[in-house]
Each structure stands twice: as C-alpha cells, then as structure tokens.
Design a protein around this motif. Structure first.
Motif, PDB file in Angstrom:
ATOM      1  N   GLN A  94      49.392  48.083  34.186  1.00 15.38           N
ATOM      2  CA  GLN A  94      48.067  47.634  34.639  1.00 15.38           C
ATOM      3  C   GLN A  94      47.064  48.769  34.710  1.00 15.38           C
ATOM      4  OE1 GLN A  94      47.890  44.830  38.038  1.00 15.38           O
ATOM      5  NE2 GLN A  94      50.101  45.138  38.187  1.00 15.38           N
ATOM      6  N   THR A  95      47.530  49.955  35.113  1.00 11.60           N
ATOM      7  CA  THR A  95      46.624  51.079  35.290  1.00 11.60           C
ATOM      8  C   THR A  95      45.978  51.475  33.971  1.00 11.60           C
ATOM      9  OG1 THR A  95      48.033  51.875  37.090  1.00 11.60           O
ATOM     10  CG2 THR A  95      46.453  53.422  36.185  1.00 11.60           C
TER      11      THR A  95
ATOM     12  N   GLN B  90      43.314  48.906  33.140  1.00 14.06           N
ATOM     13  CA  GLN B  90      42.105  49.132  33.929  1.00 14.06           C
ATOM     14  C   GLN B  90      41.318  50.320  33.384  1.00 14.06           C
ATOM     15  OE1 GLN B  90      44.596  48.938  37.678  1.00 14.06           O
ATOM     16  NE2 GLN B  90      42.652  48.185  38.493  1.00 14.06           N
TER      17      GLN B  90
ATOM     18  N   MET C 250      39.458  49.189  30.353  1.00 15.28           N
ATOM     19  CA  MET C 250      38.270  48.444  30.755  1.00 15.28           C
ATOM     20  C   MET C 250      37.134  49.391  31.128  1.00 15.28           C
ATOM     21  SD  MET C 250      39.911  45.436  33.139  1.00 15.28           S
ATOM     22  CE  MET C 250      38.278  44.865  33.672  1.00 15.28           C
TER      23      MET C 250
ATOM     24  N   ALA D  69      40.322  41.903  29.819  1.00 14.16           N
ATOM     25  CA  ALA D  69      40.936  41.564  31.105  1.00 14.16           C
ATOM     26  C   ALA D  69      41.350  40.100  31.150  1.00 14.16           C
ATOM     27  CB  ALA D  69      39.964  41.879  32.238  1.00 14.16           C
TER      28      ALA D  69
ATOM     29  N   TRP E  77      48.926  40.083  37.821  1.00 14.26           N
ATOM     30  CA  TRP E  77      48.320  41.418  37.858  1.00 14.26           C
ATOM     31  C   TRP E  77      47.120  41.421  38.807  1.00 14.26           C
ATOM     32  CZ3 TRP E  77      48.125  43.914  32.287  1.00 14.26           C
ATOM     33  CH2 TRP E  77      49.427  44.248  31.909  1.00 14.26           C
TER      34      TRP E  77
ATOM     35  N   VAL F 291      44.176  43.978  38.327  1.00 16.00           N
ATOM     36  CA  VAL F 291      43.262  43.674  37.223  1.00 16.00           C
ATOM     37  C   VAL F 291      42.328  42.533  37.609  1.00 16.00           C
ATOM     38  CG1 VAL F 291      43.106  43.001  34.800  1.00 16.00           C
ATOM     39  CG2 VAL F 291      44.933  44.531  35.545  1.00 16.00           C
TER      40      VAL F 291
ATOM     41  N   THR G  10      39.682  44.234  39.697  1.00 15.69           N
ATOM     42  CA  THR G  10      38.772  45.028  38.866  1.00 15.69           C
ATOM     43  C   THR G  10      37.801  44.139  38.107  1.00 15.69           C
ATOM     44  OG1 THR G  10      40.420  46.776  38.630  1.00 15.69           O
ATOM     45  CG2 THR G  10      38.666  46.709  36.992  1.00 15.69           C
TER      46      THR G  10
ATOM     47  N   HIS H   8      33.737  44.032  38.594  1.00 17.77           N
ATOM     48  CA  HIS H   8      32.850  44.318  37.465  1.00 17.77           C
ATOM     49  C   HIS H   8      31.875  43.163  37.230  1.00 17.77           C
ATOM     50  CE1 HIS H   8      31.332  45.669  33.655  1.00 17.77           C
ATOM     51  NE2 HIS H   8      31.675  44.520  33.118  1.00 17.77           N
TER      52      HIS H   8
END
Length: 547
Positions: free
Chosen positions: A162-163, A166, A169, A185, A195, A198, A201, A205
């Motif tokens: 996941q990191t 991100q 993104m 995403a 997740w 995500v 995030t 956003h």
C-alpha cells in the motif's frame, strides 16, 4: 558464538555476549553479534558503538558500516557517522545495501541530491529489490524530481504494498496528473477493498481538490462487500468527522452497529460527535461507558471535560498521561485546565517569554518575490486539506525542505541558523519540563510545508504534538489596506480551539511581516486571525524533538 546459541533468554544472551566481548575485545564477530542484539533490544547508541568497534577492527567492512548507518539514523547522528559509511561505500562499490543506507542517511539530513545519487547506485546494483527501488522513488519525489516511473517499477516488484501505491499517487499529483492518481487508487481498491490507508489517502485528496460529495465513495463501496469490517467503518466515520459532517458520521455509526455489532469504535466516536454538536448529556452517557485506556479516547474526553466547564476533572484525567509516550498530546490541554483554574503550573509550562522567538530573516533569504513565485507553483490543490488547520487556503504536500531547488536550499540554511539561535537562548534544562528536559542538538525537522491563504483565510487554533518547536515564516502578505484592521492576519498563541467554546484569550500575538519568522513550542495552541482580502503565503515547519 556458542554462548549466543546456548542463551535461554534475551537477558542471558546479552550477559554472555557482553562477557565474551570483554574477554575477546578484538573479535569482530562477537562485537557484530552484540551490536545486532542491542539493535533488536531498542538500544541504538550502544549498538552503534559496537559497529564502530567492528569498523576499527575491519576497516570499511560493508555490513558493519551499513548497520552503523542505520543506528546513526535512529540516534540522529548521521553527520557524525556519514564519513565512515561513505568511505566503506567507496571501498565496496558493488554493495547495494551499503549504498542504500548511505542514501537514507543523506535523506535524513534533507540532502536529496547525494541521497538520490546513492539510491540510484543501489537500485542499479539491485534492480529487483523493492525496498531499494521504492527508496529511490521516494527520494526522487521528495527532492522535487519526476518519480512516477520509479514508483511504477517499485509497484511491479511489490504489487500488494500500500505504501508504494500511496507514493505513486503522490508522485502523479506532483506531476499534475490528479485524475490518474484517482483512477489508480480506485482500481486498486476494487481489487483490495481492505486497504484502509489508500481509502483515507483517496478521500483526503478528493476533498482537497473540491470533490466533497463523493469523497468517501470508495469506503462505501468497500463496505458493501465487507459490512463487518470495523476498521473500515472506523475510517469512514473519522474522515466524516474530520470534514465536520457530524450528522453523516452519526448515521455511519448507526449503520456500522447494525452491520458489525456493538463495538468501542462506534461508542467512542459517537461520544465525540455528540460533544462536538453540543449534545453534552448524550456525550456524558457514552463516555461513562467507554474505557479510557486508549490515549485517543482519553484525549477526546479531556477536551469534552474542558468544553463542559470541568477543568479540575480534565486535569485529573490528563495528568497521568504525561508520563506516557502520548504525553505531547495532553500537555496543551493541561495548559488550558491550569489557566482556567489559576494554577501557576501554567506559567511553568508556557509562561517563560524565551520559549517564543521572532527573527527578521529578509536579508538572509533569497528574494522574497522569487521565493513566493516558486512556492505558488507547488500549491497544486484548490481546497483546504481535510485533516489540517487551514481554513480558506491550500497546503503543499511532502517535505518542503527536502527539495533540491536553490531557493529551498538557501531557505533551509537561513532557518537552521535562526532555530539554532533560538535554542541557544532557551531557559536552562528542566528535567520535568516537556520542552526543556531535552538535549539541544542536533537540528532536524519532522515536517516542512507552505501555506497559501486567500481572502478571509486563517488557521484554526491547533498544536503539533509530533514537534518540539513550530513556526510561521511570512513570505508574502496582503497590502495593509487589504488585510483589514489590526489584528487581522496576526498569529495568536495560547488561544484554545474554537470548538471548546472557552473564553481564554491568547497570551501573545505576533504581527506578520515579510521575512519574519516566529518560533514557538509545538504543544502551544496557535492560530491566526482572519484577514479580509489578499494572499498570505508562509513557510512552516516543525523542529524534531531531540533524542
């Protein structure tokens, strides 16, 4: 090494290894083993000394140098140990881990040109190592360089990380490809609906670019297939609360209970919602039934007690937490409680005028006009961030001080000198004081960013518990005629957040001037008065608490 294998407990292992090193201090294998044991035990400084001893015995040993570099990062001793790691890297040009650690050390020092060079070298030597490739991608992005391709390479190597997703993104957004970031995403979340990071995030956003209707759509879609996932319900509820959509949050709590059953997550957040919407009786009933073991729940309860005029009970609830890792979260609320009750401990905590400093840096900075133009180019979103204090403006993403542009390097250098001057004049060390019990070096930053406020913009009163000292450096300001009458746009210190509804005025205000830097404790409440028209462009940062 026989003693290591025979150890029955970590303590036995440490005692035997320590004795073995004392008996044979020139054995590099024993020292290496003791260093690794100390590192696993969370003692980086003693571990670092063992790795240094190995390097004295075996100069430029690549594994010992890499381990020493990692421990130096944990001790904030990168500058001291960097020459050892650099020498070992030069002597071992094909050792990818050593070049990786060298890059990470430069990155910790906000030196992104040498960081990217070292991590490029590591990635060339180990192109299939996802950690190395990801580290290279992140360093390129943090330095303000195009990084999308590197993140894509890392994601191909570790498609379930996941990191990395991100990071990709963020890199897409930095390259003005917001729609691609959103599409990425959403596609990932259809495949991996669990997740949560995500989901968060994406929601943050979407809010920051003005999509306030469907910003939680991915969470709602995931909950249709995972209705008993309490952590997913928690993420939805919290993001709605961050957006001040309390009625929607309460509705989500009810839906969550119906789908997943009773849970502390629902009770605790319902209490917060009722408190923030003024239904204090309902909040009291819920807080009476939830345990306060979780620091976040206890912190919210302390705020509720202050809001409802019970400062003595708030103090009693908060004070034990000052002896825990969550202490920085609770000191700001204790300051309020002590001011409300007239407790002189408030003066001890925040009253010394030397804790706050102002520095006029215009002559030490690059051209303010050029710096303002550069900073404006970094403000890529259109609305205030969801989880920050900005009201009526935007905030840049990432660590500003890591960027490699000349304007940023000059800016950071001037700020470091001002911070050093401020730290030098602080009151003497006080072992019981949360700010003054610390050593006074080295200077590191836990965050750095720019804020752009426009007509009517302001900062809500808030704190930065992850920092030691926080800041506001004024780069561009509205003309006096646009600002409105004084104190429009002024920085306020000591005023509680508006949602507590307390009649405590700030105990200090600071007039903004182009090139002026204000420094103050990170746990001190701070905000700004709104101004009428025009643009307020600032740089802000948090100085890291010394180790």
């Amino acid at each position: 090494m026989t003693a290591l294998r025979a150890a029955r407990t970590p303590l036995d292992e440490r005692q035997r290894l320590t004795a073995a090193v004392a008996a044979d201090p020139v054995n590099p294998d024993l020292r290496r083993a003791l260093g690794r044991l100390l590192a696993r035990a969370g003692e980086p400084r003693p571990a670092l000394e063992q790795y240094r001893a190995v390097l004295n015995l075996v100069p430029n040993d690549p594994d010992a140098a890499a381990d020493a570099g990692l421990m130096a990062r944990r001790c904030a001793l990168e500058e001291e140990v960097l020459p050892l790691v650099r020498a070992a890297a030069d002597a071992n040009p094909r050792h990818p881990r050593l070049w990786q650690v060298l890059g990470l050390m430069h990155r910790s020092l906000d030196e992104l040109d040498p960081a990217t060079a070292a991590l490029d070298r590591a990635a060339a030597l180990a192109p299939k190592d996802p950690l190395i490739v990801h580290g290279r991608a992140r360093a390129w992005m943090e330095g303000g360089k195009p990084a999308v391709g590197y993140f894509e390479q890392a994601l191909r190597l570790a498609p379930t990380d996941q990191t990395i997703l991100q990071g990709l993104m963020a890199a897409l957004v930095a390259e003005n490809r917001s729609d691609d970031a959103v599409a990425l995403a959403r596609a990932a979340l259809r495949r991996y609906p669990e997740w949560i990071a995500v989901h968060e995030t994406l929601a943050q956003h979407l809010w920051s670019v003005g999509e306030k209707e469907g910003f939680t759509a991915s969470m709602e879609e995931a909950l249709r297939t995972r209705p008993r996932d309490v952590l997913l319900w928690k993420a939805l509820i919290i993001v709605l609360m961050q957006a001040k959509l309390f009625e929607q949050a309460l509705a989500a709590i009810e839906r969550g209970r119906a789908a997943a059953g009773d849970h502390l997550v629902f009770d605790a957040n319902e209490a917060v919602c009722h408190s923030d919407t003024g239904d204090f009786a309902a909040a009291d009933r819920l807080y009476a039934s939830v345990p306060l073991d979780d620091p976040t729940i206890r912190l919210r309860y302390v705020g509720h007690l202050l809001k409802t005029g019970r400062p003595a009970q708030a103090e009693e609830t908060a004070l034990p937490m000052t002896r825990t890792p969550a202490a920085a979260d609770f000191w700001p609320y204790l300051s309020i409680a002590w001011r409300m009750t007239g407790n002189p401990l408030w003066e001890w905590l925040e009253g010394d005028p030397r804790l706050v400093g102002t520095f006029d840096l215009a002559e030490a900075l690059p051209s303010l006009e050029a710096l303002a133009a550069f900073l404006r180019s970094l403000h890529l979103t259109t609305h205030q961030p969801l989880e920050q204090s900005v009201r009526g403006g935007t905030q840049t993403d990432g660590m500003l001080f890591m960027r490699t542009e000349p304007e940023v390097r000059s800016l950071r250098a001037a700020i470091v000198e001002a911070v050093r001057e401020h730290i030098a004049q602080l009151p003497p060390v006080d072992p019981g004081h949360p700010l003054l019990a610390r050593s006074r070096a080295p200077i590191r930053f836990t965050g750095s960013w720019s804020i752009r406020l426009t007509g009517g913009g302001r900062h809500a009163n808030h704190v930065h518990p992850a920092g030691w000292f926080s800041s506001a450096l004024y780069i561009a300001l509205p003309d006096p005629a646009e600002r409105g009458p004084e104190p429009a746009g002024w920085l306020t210190l000591g005023e509680p957040p508006a949602e507590l509804g307390l009649d405590l005025p700030p105990f200090r205000t600071i007039e903004p001037q182009p090139g002026r830097l204000a420094l103050f404790p990170s746990t001190m409440w701070h905000g700004t008065r709104p101004f009428a028209e025009g643009e307020r462009l600032t740089v802000a940062f948090d100085v890291a608490p010394p180790l």
